[in-house]
Design an enzyme around this catalytic site. Structure first.
Site: not given
Ligand code: SF4
Length: 302
Positions: A133, A169, A281
């Site tokens: 990311e 994030t 995950s």
């Molecule tokens: S929803 Fe999941 S993939 Fe999207 S920013 Fe949040 S943690 Fe990351």
């Protein structure tokens, strides 16, 4: 023994959506994914069994034109889209909308300030260097963004030039605020007039889980945190669980459940409350297989 699986653990909507897209697109023919679709080896293996082929950047440069490549929830830098265009590769873009919005914000910031030669801007990304990311975010700034992982690394900054702070994030809210405070303290120390722009861009899908996870961890004698070894989100959430309950153990698969952990936990097996939780995950089926492994161990010992 009672064994609970945390109802709040498991895939976030960004990962769920990328996996659903992969499953749908695999019905239409061959599909590659650039990098692991999720930081969880078992889920990657499941999708590979359905036909998904995981590739790297070298493979991307040699794929035949017309190939279809899925971009996972983490997002990609502009260079990936450029390579795909050059090679006539069809992109299936499963970038999480939250990551996409962050990429757009960082790119807008870069575009707005890049021409300021008198006061060259510093775009800071609080994140893990080399994380997919973060590579995608740096790409929005022509790779000029500075990646900082800890407040100790702020000596790389010039406190007399504009500072724009963003976050990967999946980082922790506390860590982000600690970094912002360290930057402000250094600015004050140097009597600089700079007012940093602080953008808290941490995904609340992760941040909101911390309190729930800690409550869950506290309410169990032993906790097994199930996560992929390569997942940054898993490391963050595991550490929060560990802080709430020192009897928390990280496992990536059912065969890593250690019998000794259960036997040395300080309560009789038949009275023990075991909790199973995981990262954004971590698939539910994997937490269920960890539960089954614990049930087997307990039934052998009782
Ligand atoms: S929803 Fe999941 S993939 Fe999207 S920013 Fe949040 S943690 Fe990351």
């Amino acid at each position: 023994m009672s064994i609970d699986i945390d109802q709040h653990s498991g895939f976030c909507f960004g990962v769920t959506s990328a996996i659903r897209t992969a499953e749908q697109e695999l019905r239409n023919g061959a599909l590659c994914c650039l990098g692991d679709i999720v930081h969880n080896g078992q889920e990657v293996a499941r999708l590979e069994q359905l036909g998904l082929q995981t590739i790297d950047y070298d493979d991307l440069r040699t794929l035949p034109s017309g190939s279809r490549v899925l971009l996972r929830a983490h997002g990609e830098p502009p260079s990936t889209y450029w390579i795909a265009r050059q090679r006539k590769i069809n992109i299936v873009d499963a970038t999480c909308p939250v990551v996409k919005k962050l990429q757009d914000r960082i790119r807008a910031c870069y575009e707005q300030h890049k021409g300021d030669e008198a006061q060259p801007p510093q775009i800071i990304i609080y994140g893990q260097a080399g994380h997919a990311e973060v590579i995608g975010l740096q790409g929005q700034t022509n790779n000029t963004a500075i990646v900082i992982e800890t407040p100790e690394q702020i000596d790389r900054l010039d406190f007399h030039r504009p500072i724009y702070l963003f976050s990967q994030t999946t980082k922790s809210v506390e860590g982000f605020h600690a970094l912002a405070e360290a930057i402000q303290a250094a600015i004050d120390n140097q009597h600089s007039p700079i007012v940093p722009e602080v953008h808290d861009t941490i995904c609340r899908n992760v941040a909101n889980r911390v309190q729930q996870l800690q409550d869950f961890a506290r309410s169990h004698d032993v906790v097994f945190f199930v996560g992929g070894k390569k997942s940054s989100n898993a490391k963050v959430l595991y550490n929060h669980c560990l802080a709430a309950n020192p009897n928390t153990f990280f496992v990536s698969s059912p065969d890593e459940v250690d019998k000794e952990v259960l036997l040395n936990a300080g309560s009789a097996l038949e009275e023990m409350k075991v909790g199973i939780c995981g990262a954004t995950s971590t698939p539910l089926w994997l937490m269920e297989s960890v539960r089954d492994a614990i049930v087997k161990i307990a039934s052998r010992e009782e």
